[in-house]
Enzyme design. Sequence first.
Site, PDB file in Angstrom:
ATOM      1  N   GLU A 202      13.768 -33.996 -57.695  1.00  0.00           N
ATOM      2  CA  GLU A 202      13.143 -33.751 -56.388  1.00  0.00           C
ATOM      3  C   GLU A 202      11.683 -33.388 -56.652  1.00  0.00           C
ATOM      4  OE1 GLU A 202      15.911 -30.738 -54.715  1.00  0.00           O
ATOM      5  OE2 GLU A 202      16.550 -32.403 -53.462  1.00  0.00           O
TER       6      GLU A 202
ATOM      7  N   GLU B 228      21.361 -31.246 -57.661  1.00  0.00           N
ATOM      8  CA  GLU B 228      20.587 -30.179 -58.300  1.00  0.00           C
ATOM      9  C   GLU B 228      21.553 -29.004 -58.403  1.00  0.00           C
ATOM     10  OE1 GLU B 228      18.779 -27.095 -58.826  1.00  0.00           O
ATOM     11  OE2 GLU B 228      17.618 -27.357 -56.974  1.00  0.00           O
ATOM     12  N   LEU B 229      22.076 -28.783 -59.617  1.00  0.00           N
ATOM     13  CA  LEU B 229      23.246 -27.917 -59.771  1.00  0.00           C
ATOM     14  C   LEU B 229      22.922 -26.637 -60.539  1.00  0.00           C
ATOM     15  CD1 LEU B 229      25.710 -30.876 -60.516  1.00  0.00           C
ATOM     16  CD2 LEU B 229      25.106 -29.872 -58.313  1.00  0.00           C
TER      17      LEU B 229
ATOM     18  N   TRP C 201      22.030 -21.623 -49.567  1.00  0.00           N
ATOM     19  CA  TRP C 201      21.517 -20.467 -48.824  1.00  0.00           C
ATOM     20  C   TRP C 201      20.348 -19.780 -49.527  1.00  0.00           C
ATOM     21  CZ3 TRP C 201      21.823 -16.652 -52.292  1.00  0.00           C
ATOM     22  CH2 TRP C 201      22.829 -16.739 -53.265  1.00  0.00           C
ATOM     23  N   ASN C 202      20.128 -20.057 -50.823  1.00  0.00           N
ATOM     24  CA  ASN C 202      19.122 -19.242 -51.524  1.00  0.00           C
ATOM     25  C   ASN C 202      17.684 -19.614 -51.162  1.00  0.00           C
ATOM     26  OD1 ASN C 202      19.370 -21.628 -52.952  1.00  0.00           O
ATOM     27  ND2 ASN C 202      19.202 -20.697 -54.966  1.00  0.00           N
TER      28      ASN C 202
ATOM     29  N   CYS D  85      18.519 -21.011 -59.130  1.00  0.00           N
ATOM     30  CA  CYS D  85      19.160 -21.740 -60.229  1.00  0.00           C
ATOM     31  C   CYS D  85      18.229 -21.859 -61.431  1.00  0.00           C
ATOM     32  CB  CYS D  85      19.627 -23.101 -59.744  1.00  0.00           C
ATOM     33  SG  CYS D  85      18.309 -24.021 -59.002  1.00  0.00           S
TER      34      CYS D  85
ATOM     35  N   LYS E 129      23.386 -30.780 -43.648  1.00  0.00           N
ATOM     36  CA  LYS E 129      24.452 -29.768 -43.581  1.00  0.00           C
ATOM     37  C   LYS E 129      23.907 -28.541 -44.326  1.00  0.00           C
ATOM     38  CE  LYS E 129      28.258 -27.361 -44.020  1.00  0.00           C
ATOM     39  NZ  LYS E 129      27.523 -26.075 -44.154  1.00  0.00           N
TER      40      LYS E 129
ATOM     41  N   GLU F 290      26.340 -18.134 -64.926  1.00  0.00           N
ATOM     42  CA  GLU F 290      25.125 -17.796 -64.177  1.00  0.00           C
ATOM     43  C   GLU F 290      25.385 -16.483 -63.427  1.00  0.00           C
ATOM     44  OE1 GLU F 290      24.387 -21.137 -61.616  1.00  0.00           O
ATOM     45  OE2 GLU F 290      22.236 -20.840 -61.679  1.00  0.00           O
TER      46      GLU F 290
HETATM   47  C1  SIN Z   1      17.053 -23.325 -56.483  1.00  0.00           C
HETATM   48  O1  SIN Z   1      17.252 -22.259 -57.009  1.00  0.00           O
HETATM   49  O2  SIN Z   1      18.005 -23.988 -56.056  1.00  0.00           O
HETATM   50  C2  SIN Z   1      15.675 -23.898 -56.313  1.00  0.00           C
HETATM   51  C3  SIN Z   1      14.632 -23.084 -56.916  1.00  0.00           C
HETATM   52  C4  SIN Z   1      13.231 -23.582 -56.708  1.00  0.00           C
HETATM   53  O3  SIN Z   1      12.953 -24.529 -55.985  1.00  0.00           O
HETATM   54  O4  SIN Z   1      12.369 -22.982 -57.326  1.00  0.00           O
END
Ligand code: SIN
Length: 484
Positions: A462, A255-256, A156-157, A289, A180, A385
């Site tokens: 990615e 990507e965690l 969602w971020n 993240c 999804k 986090e």
């Molecule tokens: C993320 O926080 O999952 C991605 C952050 C980003 O693409 O800069």
Amino acid sequence: MLELNDPSLLKQAALVNGEWLAPGADAIQVINPADGSVVGKVPACGASETSAAIAAAKAAWPEWRARTAHERAVLVERWHALVIENLADLARIMTAEQGKPLAEAEGEIRYAASFIKWFAEEGRRVGGRNVASPERDRRILVMVEPVGVAAAITPWNFPAAMITRKCAPALAAGCPVVIKPSEFTPFCALALAELALRAGIPAGLIHVLTGMPHEIGETITSSPDVRKVSFTGSTRVGSLLMRQCADTIKRLSLELGGNAPLIVFEDADLDIAVKSAMASKFRNAGQTCVCANRIFVHAAVEQEFLARLGAQVSALNAAPGFAPGSTIGPLINQAAVDKVAAHLADALDKGGRVVAEGQGREDGQFVRPVIVAGATSKMRLASEETFGPLAPVFRFESEDEAIAMANDTPFGLASYFYTRDLARAFRVAERLEAGMVALNTGSMAMEMAPFGGIKQSGLGREGGTQGIEEYLETKAFHIGGLEL
Ligand code: SIN
């Protein structure tokens, strides 16, 4: 009611094989985190919709993979053009469902679009290799082929950028995608899929399954027809998906979580360090993240750094994303608000001091940004986090100490450091355990650079030239008996 230039972009539906499925009695409400109002409703898809999407994707794959890379790229580029054309509406949808300030949402749509363009171009450059043969009458070609049906499970971020960072390389490489999106933010994904259809991408190539993750996720991970899963989210869920994918041996990109250190050495340019700390820590209200989760400052510059950072934090304004002057939107839900409050209370209990606070709302899901000095490794914020606008500042005395503190985490996604000493720059960059290291800058997310982590922060990359390789298989083609 959300005002859009093109109201048909707000799809209150799921998308399976070109059909928009209307919500039923068990519809899921999407809530605006700024005021608790209902943005809209989407269906609670389950195993049957998921299986139908996978079957349609599988059926559509042969025709799509048979097209030339150029033919695919033309459609993906058209998708990019439509995203840019509809930027204002997409950003408004994002602010309504996710909460981030409108200017930041517009920035995310540009960021999301950049992946579509980049991977349309990268798709044209996919190629194999000719390997030196050990025999005179043999040739060996290393060919690359699309992996097959891919699933994108997104958070969602970044409700738009995480969709395009996965789907654009998949489509350009020749793979269908089943998406999804987070149940908190499905409308950006649905609008992007609608634009992909308008661009001419065939209906079987892109599906959006709205609903709760459990049943959809299990159907995706257990299906032998899904050959690739790309997930962005928590380490806990990433590890669960990895276990679920084991039986069908799927390709995985994960990507965690992160616990990014930001280290300010005594010779740093403090203007750059402060500007970077602001950008890294407070982007998306601290809900990324790659946010600086722990700020380490050399004792010799700690007071000066705190004073300058404090001045900037005091100017931040927690307000609804549509309000003029909003720089910090609401957090995504009450659990996120509670986590920040718990980290702050724990830090104050263990000797931390609040040295600066932002302005604006503190009710509902709004949290004012705050700096806590005197942070220590005993505090929860050192090992978990925070995912919110709380900036803890730790003091250090030596380079070795800073690196040891920075690496003292099972995570290894992003790290940032500030120095003007070239030899130190290389020493530190080489010793930091992270998939991404930033020197004298607070940003690292851009379409041309590989994005991803090591240790428990994930697998694969990615973006960059690596991003499309995640959707390609390698085939060795041996040609013998050549009469040369
Ligand atoms: C993320 O926080 O999952 C991605 C952050 C980003 O693409 O800069």
